[in-house]
Motif scaffolding. Structure first.
Motif: not given
Length: 265
Positions: A41-46, A53-56, A65-70, A74-75
């Motif tokens: 599940v965590v890998t799926l979320f990753c 993050s790419i779309l952001g 965009a920076r928040l999505l990259c962070r 984390c994942t």
């Protein structure tokens, strides 16, 4: 841009299928299966975080965009930790030290928060879309530590581990390392998420497929599955009596035991 998204969506589809087949089938509740499902599940979320993050970067304002990259970083840390945790569980002397495993999880929680407080930048061009900066550097120092630790543990405790699990995890770790190295020198091709998905699929095919523990002719659990389940009960000091039913064409036998019962069929 299109090539990067295509690779990530391939990884997402693979993980989605593995999730479906893994959660669809009910099986003996082994702790190793729960750890694998958490990892899945965590890998799926990753992978989802990687795509967002790419779309952001391409469609959102810089703060978002920076928040999505962070979030993606984390994942990545948690995926690396859970792969390490999966290896630790197969080693008896580490599996029994629950407090040590909880301490590793607490350390990982702290480490996964750090990228949110470090600077991060990103590049958005026709050929390359990627993030960089202290947060990225930090993540790709922490995550490999878990991967290296997993490989070292497999090499040291290989004889104590399930041979199929140790070989599967080793293949996964080597694939992920090769993907990360390739991506380091070819930033336009994002392979880390795809190699994660392939590794998870290998683990499912060789170890965590619920149907693999059932005899196709008799429709009952194989001795290897029962042995791991009984060992789990023994280590948890379970006091309940075990209850095993063996059904066949000519007989049906019900066996009760106050002690742990193991049957080879």
């Amino acid at each position: 841009m299109s090539q990067s998204i295509q690779i990530q969506f391939c990884a997402l589809i693979i993980l989605g299928l593995v999730c479906y087949f893994s959660f669809k089938k009910h099986s003996i509740i082994l702790e190793s299966i729960w750890i694998y499902r958490h990892l899945l599940v965590v890998t799926l979320f990753c992978v989802i975080a990687d795509i967002t993050s790419i779309l952001g970067i391409t469609h959102c304002s810089p703060p978002i965009a920076r928040l999505l990259c962070r979030v993606y970083l984390c994942t990545v840390i948690w995926t690396s930790f859970l792969s390490f945790h999966y290896v630790c569980y197969d080693i008896g002397m580490i599996r029994q030290r629950v407090k040590l495993r909880k301490m590793f999880a607490l350390i990982t929680l702290i480490c996964s928060i750090v990228p949110f407080f470090l600077p991060i930048y990103y590049n958005n061009s026709d050929a390359e879309i990627y993030s960089y900066g202290p947060a990225v550097t930090y993540t790709f120092i922490i995550a490999p530590i878990y991967i290296i630790a997993s490989i070292v543990l497999i090499c040291i405790f290989k004889k104590q581990m399930n041979p199929y699990r140790s070989s599967s995890v080793m293949i996964w770790m080597l694939m992920e390392s090769a993907g990360a190295t390739f991506q380091l020198f070819n930033r336009e091709i994002l392979l880390i998420s795809f190699t994660m998905a392939l590794g998870i699929t290998i683990l499912y095919a060789k170890m965590e497929n619920p149907d693999a523990g059932i005899d196709r002719k008799l429709g009952i659990y194989r001795i290897q599955m029962l042995q791991e389940y009984v060992q789990q009960l023994y280590e948890k000091n379970t006091q309940n009596a075990s209850f095993v039913i063996i059904s066949g064409l000519e007989y049906e036998k019900v066996t009760y035991s106050e002690d742990i019962l193991m049957l080879e069929v």
